[in-house]
Write an enzyme that holds these catalytic residues in place. Structure first.
Site, PDB file in Angstrom:
ATOM      1  N   TYR A  43       6.908  -4.779  -2.358  1.00  0.00           N
ATOM      2  CA  TYR A  43       5.541  -5.186  -2.036  1.00  0.00           C
ATOM      3  C   TYR A  43       5.459  -5.990  -0.736  1.00  0.00           C
ATOM      4  O   TYR A  43       4.513  -6.765  -0.549  1.00  0.00           O
ATOM      5  CB  TYR A  43       4.955  -5.997  -3.194  1.00  0.00           C
ATOM      6  CG  TYR A  43       4.449  -5.139  -4.350  1.00  0.00           C
ATOM      7  CD1 TYR A  43       3.353  -4.289  -4.177  1.00  0.00           C
ATOM      8  CD2 TYR A  43       5.049  -5.174  -5.606  1.00  0.00           C
ATOM      9  CE1 TYR A  43       2.871  -3.517  -5.227  1.00  0.00           C
ATOM     10  CE2 TYR A  43       4.570  -4.400  -6.664  1.00  0.00           C
ATOM     11  CZ  TYR A  43       3.478  -3.573  -6.457  1.00  0.00           C
ATOM     12  OH  TYR A  43       2.996  -2.812  -7.495  1.00  0.00           O
ATOM     13  N   PHE A  51      -1.783 -13.745  -3.617  1.00  0.00           N
ATOM     14  CA  PHE A  51      -1.259 -13.374  -4.940  1.00  0.00           C
ATOM     15  C   PHE A  51       0.185 -12.886  -4.898  1.00  0.00           C
ATOM     16  O   PHE A  51       0.738 -12.472  -5.917  1.00  0.00           O
ATOM     17  CB  PHE A  51      -2.163 -12.323  -5.593  1.00  0.00           C
ATOM     18  CG  PHE A  51      -2.366 -11.071  -4.765  1.00  0.00           C
ATOM     19  CD1 PHE A  51      -1.427 -10.049  -4.762  1.00  0.00           C
ATOM     20  CD2 PHE A  51      -3.502 -10.923  -3.989  1.00  0.00           C
ATOM     21  CE1 PHE A  51      -1.614  -8.904  -4.012  1.00  0.00           C
ATOM     22  CE2 PHE A  51      -3.701  -9.774  -3.223  1.00  0.00           C
ATOM     23  CZ  PHE A  51      -2.744  -8.759  -3.234  1.00  0.00           C
ATOM     24  N   ARG A  79      -5.150   8.279  -7.517  1.00  0.00           N
ATOM     25  CA  ARG A  79      -5.974   7.060  -7.519  1.00  0.00           C
ATOM     26  C   ARG A  79      -7.197   7.237  -8.431  1.00  0.00           C
ATOM     27  O   ARG A  79      -7.626   6.288  -9.093  1.00  0.00           O
ATOM     28  CB  ARG A  79      -6.342   6.642  -6.097  1.00  0.00           C
ATOM     29  CG  ARG A  79      -5.091   6.172  -5.344  1.00  0.00           C
ATOM     30  CD  ARG A  79      -5.341   5.774  -3.926  1.00  0.00           C
ATOM     31  NE  ARG A  79      -5.790   4.390  -3.808  1.00  0.00           N
ATOM     32  CZ  ARG A  79      -5.007   3.327  -3.986  1.00  0.00           C
ATOM     33  NH1 ARG A  79      -3.737   3.477  -4.344  1.00  0.00           N
ATOM     34  NH2 ARG A  79      -5.480   2.114  -3.818  1.00  0.00           N
ATOM     35  N   THR A  85      -8.140  -0.959  -8.984  1.00  0.00           N
ATOM     36  CA  THR A  85      -7.064  -1.965  -9.125  1.00  0.00           C
ATOM     37  C   THR A  85      -7.398  -2.991 -10.204  1.00  0.00           C
ATOM     38  O   THR A  85      -6.521  -3.434 -10.949  1.00  0.00           O
ATOM     39  CB  THR A  85      -6.862  -2.699  -7.776  1.00  0.00           C
ATOM     40  OG1 THR A  85      -6.624  -1.727  -6.769  1.00  0.00           O
ATOM     41  CG2 THR A  85      -5.686  -3.664  -7.834  1.00  0.00           C
ATOM     42  N   ARG A  96      -5.941   2.697 -15.983  1.00  0.00           N
ATOM     43  CA  ARG A  96      -6.112   1.229 -16.003  1.00  0.00           C
ATOM     44  C   ARG A  96      -7.212   0.804 -16.969  1.00  0.00           C
ATOM     45  O   ARG A  96      -7.115  -0.243 -17.614  1.00  0.00           O
ATOM     46  CB  ARG A  96      -6.372   0.714 -14.593  1.00  0.00           C
ATOM     47  CG  ARG A  96      -5.085   0.668 -13.757  1.00  0.00           C
ATOM     48  CD  ARG A  96      -5.379   0.404 -12.321  1.00  0.00           C
ATOM     49  NE  ARG A  96      -4.190   0.156 -11.526  1.00  0.00           N
ATOM     50  CZ  ARG A  96      -4.140   0.360 -10.209  1.00  0.00           C
ATOM     51  NH1 ARG A  96      -5.206   0.825  -9.561  1.00  0.00           N
ATOM     52  NH2 ARG A  96      -3.034   0.118  -9.543  1.00  0.00           N
ATOM     53  N   GLU A 120       8.033   4.423  -0.541  1.00  0.00           N
ATOM     54  CA  GLU A 120       8.226   3.952  -1.916  1.00  0.00           C
ATOM     55  C   GLU A 120       9.139   4.894  -2.703  1.00  0.00           C
ATOM     56  O   GLU A 120       9.932   4.446  -3.536  1.00  0.00           O
ATOM     57  CB  GLU A 120       6.859   3.772  -2.587  1.00  0.00           C
ATOM     58  CG  GLU A 120       6.089   2.618  -1.925  1.00  0.00           C
ATOM     59  CD  GLU A 120       4.674   2.410  -2.432  1.00  0.00           C
ATOM     60  OE1 GLU A 120       4.202   3.182  -3.307  1.00  0.00           O
ATOM     61  OE2 GLU A 120       4.021   1.461  -1.962  1.00  0.00           O
TER      62      GLU A 120
HETATM   63  P1  CMP Z   1      -0.884  -2.438  -6.923  1.00  0.00           P
HETATM   64  O1  CMP Z   1      -1.604  -1.152  -6.752  1.00  0.00           O
HETATM   65  O2  CMP Z   1       0.457  -2.383  -7.576  1.00  0.00           O
HETATM   66  O3  CMP Z   1      -0.717  -3.146  -5.486  1.00  0.00           O
HETATM   67  C1  CMP Z   1      -0.612  -4.549  -5.337  1.00  0.00           C
HETATM   68  C2  CMP Z   1      -0.892  -5.303  -6.605  1.00  0.00           C
HETATM   69  O4  CMP Z   1      -1.228  -6.671  -6.450  1.00  0.00           O
HETATM   70  C3  CMP Z   1      -2.108  -4.698  -7.280  1.00  0.00           C
HETATM   71  O5  CMP Z   1      -1.802  -3.419  -7.791  1.00  0.00           O
HETATM   72  C4  CMP Z   1      -2.439  -5.779  -8.313  1.00  0.00           C
HETATM   73  O6  CMP Z   1      -1.749  -5.606  -9.520  1.00  0.00           O
HETATM   74  C5  CMP Z   1      -1.916  -7.055  -7.640  1.00  0.00           C
HETATM   75  N1  CMP Z   1      -3.003  -7.993  -7.329  1.00  0.00           N
HETATM   76  C6  CMP Z   1      -3.143  -9.222  -7.826  1.00  0.00           C
HETATM   77  N2  CMP Z   1      -4.236  -9.824  -7.343  1.00  0.00           N
HETATM   78  C7  CMP Z   1      -4.827  -8.954  -6.518  1.00  0.00           C
HETATM   79  C8  CMP Z   1      -6.019  -8.990  -5.694  1.00  0.00           C
HETATM   80  N3  CMP Z   1      -6.794 -10.053  -5.653  1.00  0.00           N
HETATM   81  N4  CMP Z   1      -6.317  -7.895  -4.962  1.00  0.00           N
HETATM   82  C9  CMP Z   1      -5.503  -6.788  -4.985  1.00  0.00           C
HETATM   83  N5  CMP Z   1      -4.357  -6.709  -5.739  1.00  0.00           N
HETATM   84  C10 CMP Z   1      -4.034  -7.773  -6.488  1.00  0.00           C
END
Ligand code: CMP
Length: 131
Positions: A43, A51, A79, A85, A96, A120
């Site tokens: 990441y 975060f 997606r 998300t 989700r 990735e």
């Molecule tokens: P993912 O698609 O795995 O990519 C980054 C991850 O950060 C996202 O999913 C979330 O699980 C996590 N995350 C936590 N807080 C935030 C936020 N405020 N905005 C976006 N992603 C977040």
């Protein structure tokens, strides 16, 4: 990548079922666990975000399932299949919406571009592990 919350809550099978029913072909797959260092590397794109620390802690908190998937229009279609998300904003029927509880513990990760899918995929798998 099926995240630690979904693995812990017993959703691996149901999520793989949704992925296959969605028309994706599994090209590579493994059950593994990220160290905090490896989660930070995966990441790295988010390292300046507020975060990031929580993300690394959570992603290294338990086993995950990593996979490479193939489909026409895979990035956009995946997606759609996984949903927003933030699970509270994810459409009904998305992965989700069905299996995630919070924006941190959001069950699944999907690459956001072909270029990131390449990076990735290479993070987890060698050329000999893809079929
Ligand atoms: P993912 O698609 O795995 O990519 C980054 C991850 O950060 C996202 O999913 C979330 O699980 C996590 N995350 C936590 N807080 C935030 C936020 N405020 N905005 C976006 N992603 C977040």
């Amino acid at each position: 990548m099926i995240k630690p919350d979904a693995v812990k809550n017993g959703h691996i099978g149901a999520i793989l079922n949704d992925i296959i029913a969605g028309g994706f072909k599994i090209v590579a797959m493994k059950y593994t666990r990220l160290s905090a260092e490896k989660a930070g590397e995966f990441y790295a794109i988010h390292k300046e975000r507020p975060f990031f620390g929580e993300l690394v802690d959570f992603m290294s908190s338990g086993p995950i399932v990593a996979a490479i998937l193939e489909k026409d229009n895979a990035i956009e279609d995946f997606r759609k299949l996984i949903g927003n998300t933030d699970p509270a904003k994810a459409d009904a029927g998305t992965i989700r919406n069905k299996y995630a509880k919070s924006i941190d513990a959001n069950a699944i990760h999907g690459s956001d571009s072909d270029a990131n899918a390449e990076i990735e995929g290479n993070f987890y798998f060698s050329a000999f592990e893809r079929f």
